[in-house]
Design an enzyme around this catalytic site. Structure first.
Site, PDB file in Angstrom:
ATOM      1  N   GLY A   1       0.827  -1.191   0.000  1.00 13.69           N
ATOM      2  CA  GLY A   1       0.000   0.000   0.000  1.00 13.69           C
ATOM      3  C   GLY A   1       0.864   1.245   0.000  1.00 13.69           C
ATOM      4  O   GLY A   1       0.592   2.202  -0.713  1.00 13.69           O
TER       5      GLY A   1
ATOM      6  N   MET B   1       5.076   2.827   1.711  1.00 14.44           N
ATOM      7  CA  MET B   1       6.304   2.592   2.472  1.00 14.44           C
ATOM      8  C   MET B   1       6.793   3.907   3.041  1.00 14.44           C
ATOM      9  O   MET B   1       6.863   4.920   2.335  1.00 14.44           O
ATOM     10  CB  MET B   1       7.376   1.960   1.580  1.00 14.44           C
ATOM     11  CG  MET B   1       8.664   1.615   2.303  1.00 14.44           C
ATOM     12  SD  MET B   1       8.377   0.349   3.553  1.00 14.44           S
ATOM     13  CE  MET B   1       9.759   0.687   4.638  1.00 14.44           C
ATOM     14  N   GLU B   2       7.207   3.861   4.304  1.00 17.16           N
ATOM     15  CA  GLU B   2       7.469   5.054   5.098  1.00 17.16           C
ATOM     16  C   GLU B   2       8.859   5.633   4.937  1.00 17.16           C
ATOM     17  O   GLU B   2       9.417   6.183   5.897  1.00 17.16           O
ATOM     18  CB  GLU B   2       7.227   4.732   6.573  1.00 17.16           C
ATOM     19  CG  GLU B   2       8.188   3.718   7.189  1.00 17.16           C
ATOM     20  CD  GLU B   2       7.742   2.271   7.119  1.00 17.16           C
ATOM     21  OE1 GLU B   2       8.269   1.454   7.891  1.00 17.16           O
ATOM     22  OE2 GLU B   2       6.865   1.962   6.302  1.00 17.16           O
TER      23      GLU B   2
ATOM     24  N   HIS C   1      -1.046   6.507   8.323  1.00 11.15           N
ATOM     25  CA  HIS C   1      -0.236   5.369   8.782  1.00 11.15           C
ATOM     26  C   HIS C   1       1.244   5.620   8.506  1.00 11.15           C
ATOM     27  O   HIS C   1       2.096   5.486   9.392  1.00 11.15           O
ATOM     28  CB  HIS C   1      -0.733   4.104   8.071  1.00 11.15           C
ATOM     29  CG  HIS C   1       0.064   2.873   8.307  1.00 11.15           C
ATOM     30  ND1 HIS C   1      -0.460   1.748   8.916  1.00 11.15           N
ATOM     31  CD2 HIS C   1       1.349   2.529   7.986  1.00 11.15           C
ATOM     32  CE1 HIS C   1       0.459   0.807   8.973  1.00 11.15           C
ATOM     33  NE2 HIS C   1       1.573   1.256   8.407  1.00 11.15           N
ATOM     34  N   GLU C   2       1.539   6.011   7.272  1.00  9.94           N
ATOM     35  CA  GLU C   2       2.941   6.239   6.916  1.00  9.94           C
ATOM     36  C   GLU C   2       3.521   7.427   7.678  1.00  9.94           C
ATOM     37  O   GLU C   2       4.704   7.428   8.053  1.00  9.94           O
ATOM     38  CB  GLU C   2       3.079   6.461   5.407  1.00  9.94           C
ATOM     39  CG  GLU C   2       2.544   5.328   4.543  1.00  9.94           C
ATOM     40  CD  GLU C   2       3.052   3.959   4.964  1.00  9.94           C
ATOM     41  OE1 GLU C   2       4.243   3.837   5.298  1.00  9.94           O
ATOM     42  OE2 GLU C   2       2.248   3.004   4.954  1.00  9.94           O
TER      43      GLU C   2
ATOM     44  N   GLU D   1       4.746  -1.322  12.957  1.00 10.08           N
ATOM     45  CA  GLU D   1       3.544  -1.522  12.143  1.00 10.08           C
ATOM     46  C   GLU D   1       2.257  -1.472  12.960  1.00 10.08           C
ATOM     47  O   GLU D   1       1.263  -0.885  12.522  1.00 10.08           O
ATOM     48  CB  GLU D   1       3.638  -2.839  11.368  1.00 10.08           C
ATOM     49  CG  GLU D   1       4.730  -2.867  10.317  1.00 10.08           C
ATOM     50  CD  GLU D   1       4.614  -1.762   9.277  1.00 10.08           C
ATOM     51  OE1 GLU D   1       3.557  -1.100   9.194  1.00 10.08           O
ATOM     52  OE2 GLU D   1       5.591  -1.538   8.544  1.00 10.08           O
TER      53      GLU D   1
END
Length: 887
Positions: free
Chosen positions: A277, A279-280, A311-312, A334
């Site tokens: 979805g 990536m940070e 979220h990221e 996570e």
């Protein structure tokens, strides 16, 4: 012996020897537009300290190493490099390692991925490294606890946009002797792990903005914002909306977290053929371009994008600033990002269904994963990198976030956030384990956390909460012998919890809420009372009495875990279950309604009731579901209930009336509404398996039938054509003509699914050969081919069952783990149906799976895990089919 699969012990040994200071990585991408070029030059200069005289290794999964220099000494690459590791001996206290080699362009989404846009022929590059794929594009020490600063230099066509984690020191500099190329230099980052190293290059569309806010301490802070997408998607790119969400997120996180955002800029790139979805990567977050909505998107999709964005952003602190020491503690980033992302959407945006969709969709993933034989504690045992890659699962993400929601109920939100701030401040730019967080939580909350953590984080399995309800006559009224209706005489909660890994009882402490719901004056079923309850782990018999509810009128529904504060499977009492089955659509509260849907789905998946009962509930109440994310989920569940959990002989009798109801609701829904779109998608996906609505599907696909307000756009149109192809209602010529009208990346994927879906032996053979026997498909096209192969009549795939089991160890050895996982998971013959006179254990596919597991006991653990999980999914489906057969 292969050396690419780093073990935990090897990583710990290397961490004891080394302390890495900095990387300077130079990538020469000037030849990327040449399709014949399979590799590119890469150079790493690494400064690190070591125990004098020690020996260790650096990691590089490249095509070749052309030069290795250690402290001024040239090493013989043919001697020290084995294709995965570069052996380094005779280290000094302070070391300089320079490695030049050729790295491969990726087609699997691992390392430096190259994509050619079918819309305009443009070439795009981006990196994806987690858990250990930075070594695919530059030499490094690939483990999360060897943090360092990273500076990148990139040579690329001068017309491109180029970015990396750090701030660009200047605009692109010309390269002497190469007028078409430029050089970009990026400043060193703060200390971070290798898996976050990121580069982006290509003719990306670029939008710019900024955020100005304040830190929690009141200091002003300004950050540049950038958003990227492919040029051919620019007309669909809603960058302003993305920037608005970004600003809201930065405002929220700075109100609850400290220290302030440390990474200097916030860029977000939406990239093609992405395996995740998002990536940070600090300074350069990457997202799947599925979040660039070229077709009509429901509000739940926009909310899902917002959730991923938040979220990221949470990862900038949880994971990036403070990183787990090894992948055992993956949850430390996570689970927290999953919880905080949902909280941020709820608190900082205009979306109102964040926790409803979390309860219905994300927790469903956790419940599924936690009932597999491969379930594991949230704090997992990860012996090596292959195991780490398989651990990005529903336990680490969704169960972990659910348990954090319970933690917040247990210690209080203020204490939780105070602990987070202390944790960030104490361990900034460092690495941690579970104990470090527990120390901060104990200090902030004043509650002992070790027992709580042992119960929730270090055991596996799904607790079950069962409501005990007893009733009796109400109080006498003035009229002798007349009572004022039934009253609750006893309400209690029984907890059952067994750790499936150890087989031992594993009760957990729960802080939860019990809600009573009854029909109100408006005609809907509404909450009338609620009470907070704490279940102790050591309660005798696992039963907790709730005396506060005794004497209240008997409600229509007693909902344990009201507001979804804890993580458990809830068993409704008989009266409550009847209320849900007969009146679910009348429950007014969206979260309570979502929990009711979940209870029905648990009963279906567990084989307690025939799958047709769930399908009938969707037919009756699906149109009354006002939260479109929940509606989409229950429609997906209905399709699974029909095609996996209903016995083969009875599917037609369940599928046809269901699809008739879908078609009816499609025309009845408000024109242009999200609900109308949900019914249209359900019609297309459900008709892949047959049914009586194929004429309607055909008319919608070719434009001879219209539904007021329904736009049959790119995404929906391909879904319709895929259904037609799977049911012999579309020719290859028609599919090719559709592709000619849609020369986009999504068009190529949609066409690949449809072509492989045709119920023709030749089509299945071609799809198998393309996916398994050749290595020419990129990750997205391979996934599409596998998806199409699995459509159509089950009998068409019977000849491939033995070939599937024969290819497993070869594919695992020859392909990257991402591609191998797609093949092993996607091609498993899990659609096998139960013969009328069979028990599940007599099913030949189940028996063949057991045979393979027995004969391949020494196969890689990650491969065996996939097969074990697929076996369990099949056994559950066969058991449900058996229950369905019984009526």
């Amino acid at each position: 012996m292969p050396t690419h699969n780093l073990t935990r012990e090897e990583a710990a040994d290397r961490a004891r020897l080394l302390s890495v200071g900095s990387y300077h990585v130079t990538l020469d991408l000037r030849g990327a537009e040449d399709p014949a070029a399979t590799s590119f030059p890469t150079t790493s200069v690494i400064e690190f300290r070591a125990e004098p005289g020690a020996e260790t290794f650096a990691d590089f999964l490249g095509e070749s190493v052309t030069r290795v220099e250690l402290n001024g000494r040239l090493l013989d690459g043919a001697v020290v490099y084995d294709g995965a590791r570069i052996r380094l001996a005779g280290l000094a206290a302070q070391n300089r390692l320079e490695v030049t080699g050729l790295a491969r362009y990726s087609r699997s989404g691992e390392g430096l991925h190259r994509f050619v846009d079918p819309a305009d022929g443009a070439t795009y590059l981006y990196t994806q490294c987690e858990p250990a794929d930075a070594r695919r594009y530059f030499a490094n020490f690939e483990q999360p606890d060897l943090k360092a600063t990273f500076a990148f230099t990139v040579l690329a066509p001068s017309s491109w946009s180029v970015s990396a984690n750090g701030n660009a020191t200047a605009s692109a500099e010309p390269i002497e002797g190469d007028a078409a190329a430029g050089r970009w230099d990026f400043a060193p980052t703060p200390r971070m792990p290798t898996y976050l190293a990121a580069v982006l290059a290509g003719p990306y569309h670029r939008a710019e903005a900024s955020w100005t806010g304040a830190t929690r301490d009141g200091e002003p802070l300004t950050l540049p914002l950038v958003a990227y997408c492919r040029a051919s998607l620019a007309e669909h790119f809603d960058a302003d909306r993305i920037f608005d969400l970004t600003r809201r997120g930065l405002d929220f996180y700075h109100s609850v977290f400290s220290p302030a955002f440390p990474w200097g800029k916030y860029e977000q790139a939406f990239v093609p053929e992405y395996n995740l979805g998002a990536m940070e990567n600090p300074g350069l977050v990457t997202f799947t371009e599925e979040y660039v909505f070229a077709s009509r998107a429901a509000e739940s999709q926009y909310e899902g994008r917002a959730n991923t964005l938040m979220h990221e952003m949470a990862h900038m602190w949880f994971g990036d600033l403070v990183t787990m020491r090894w992948w055992d503690d993956l949850w430390l980033k996570e689970s927290f990002a999953e919880y905080m992302g949902t909280l941020a959407v709820d608190r900082a945006t205009d979306f109102s269904a964040s926790w409803v969709n979390f309860a219905n969709r994300r927790k469903a993933w956790a419940y599924l994963q936690d009932q597999l034989p491969t379930t594991h504690p949230i704090v997992a045992d990860i012996p090596n990198l292959e195991a780490a890659e398989q651990n990005f699962d529903g336990i680490t993400y969704a169960k972990g976030a659910s348990v954090l929601k319970q933690l917040v109920a247990y210690v209080g939100e203020d204490a939780f956030l105070a602990a987070a701030r202390e944790y960030f401040g104490k361990h900034a730019y460092g690495n941690t384990t579970l104990g470090d967080l527990l120390d901060a939580l104990e200090r902030s909350s004043g509650r002992p956390m070790r027992e709580w953590a042992a119960a929730w984080l270090q055991t596996a399995g799904l607790p079950v909460l069962e409501t005990i309800v007893e009733t009796g006559p109400g109080r006498p009224t003035e009229a002798e012998g007349v009572h004022d209706g039934e009253r609750l005489t006893r309400v209690a909660v029984r907890q059952t919890a067994v750790d499936p890994v150890t087989g031992k009882e594993a009760p957990r402490p729960h802080v939860l809420r019990i809600g009573l719901y009854s029909r109100g004056s408006s005609g809907t079923i509404e909450r009338t009372h609620s009470v907070d309850v704490e279940l102790l782990a050591d309660t005798p018999g696992g039963v907790t009495e709730v005396p506060e509810l005794a004497g209240l009128p008997v409600p229509d529904l007693v909902l344990v875990n009201d507001e979804d504060l804890t993580y458990a499977k809830v068993r409704l009492d008989h009266r409550s279950e009847e209320t849900v089955r007969e009146h679910l659509g009348e429950i007014a509260d969206p979260l309570a309604r979502a929990l009711a849907w979940t209870a029905l789905w648990h009963a279906t998946r567990d084989g307690e009731v025939a799958a047709s009962r769930y399908v009938r509930a969707v037919e009756r109440f699906g149109a009354l579901e006002g939260t479109v994310g929940v509606q989409l989920a229950v429609l997906d569940n209905a399709r699974t209930a029909i095609e996996r959990y209903t016995h083969g002989e009875g599917r037609h009798d369940v599928r046809d009336p269901y699809l008739a109801a879908v078609a009816r609701e499609l025309t009845a829904a408000q024109p242009g509404s999200d609900q109308q779109l949900a019914w249209a998608r359900a019609l297309a996906k459900g008709s892949r398996y047959g049914g009586g609505q194929l004429d309607l599907v055909r008319g919608l696909a070719d434009g001879t039938v219209t539904v007021p307000g329904l736009a049959v756009d790119q995404e929906l149109r391909w879904s319709l054509w895929q259904a037609l192809a799977a049911q012999s209602r579309a020719t290859v010529a028609e599919l090719d003509a559709e592709l000619a009208r849609d020369r986009t990346a999504k068009g190529a994927v949609g066409h690949a699914v449809a072509v492989a879906a045709r119920p023709d032996p030749g089509a299945k053979q071609a799809a198998w050969d393309a996916a398994v026997e050749r290595d020419t498909l990129s990750n997205d096209l391979l996934g599409a081919t596998v998806e199409g192969f699995m459509l159509g009549m089950e009998a068409l795939r019977h000849p491939f069952i033995e070939r599937y089991f024969a290819m497993l160890t070869r594919v695992w050895a020859d392909r990257s783990q991402e591609i191998a996982t797609r093949l092993v998971t996607g091609l498993f013959p899990g659609d096998s149906t139960l013969a009328w006179d069979q028990t599940p254990e007599e099913n030949p596919v189940l028996a063949r799976t057991d045979q393979w597991l027995h004969e391949n006991a020494s196969a890689p653990a990650a491969l065996r895990r996939i097969i074990v999980e697929q076996r369990d999914h099949l056994h559950r489906a066969l058991t449900a089919q058996q229950r369905s057969r019984q009526g």
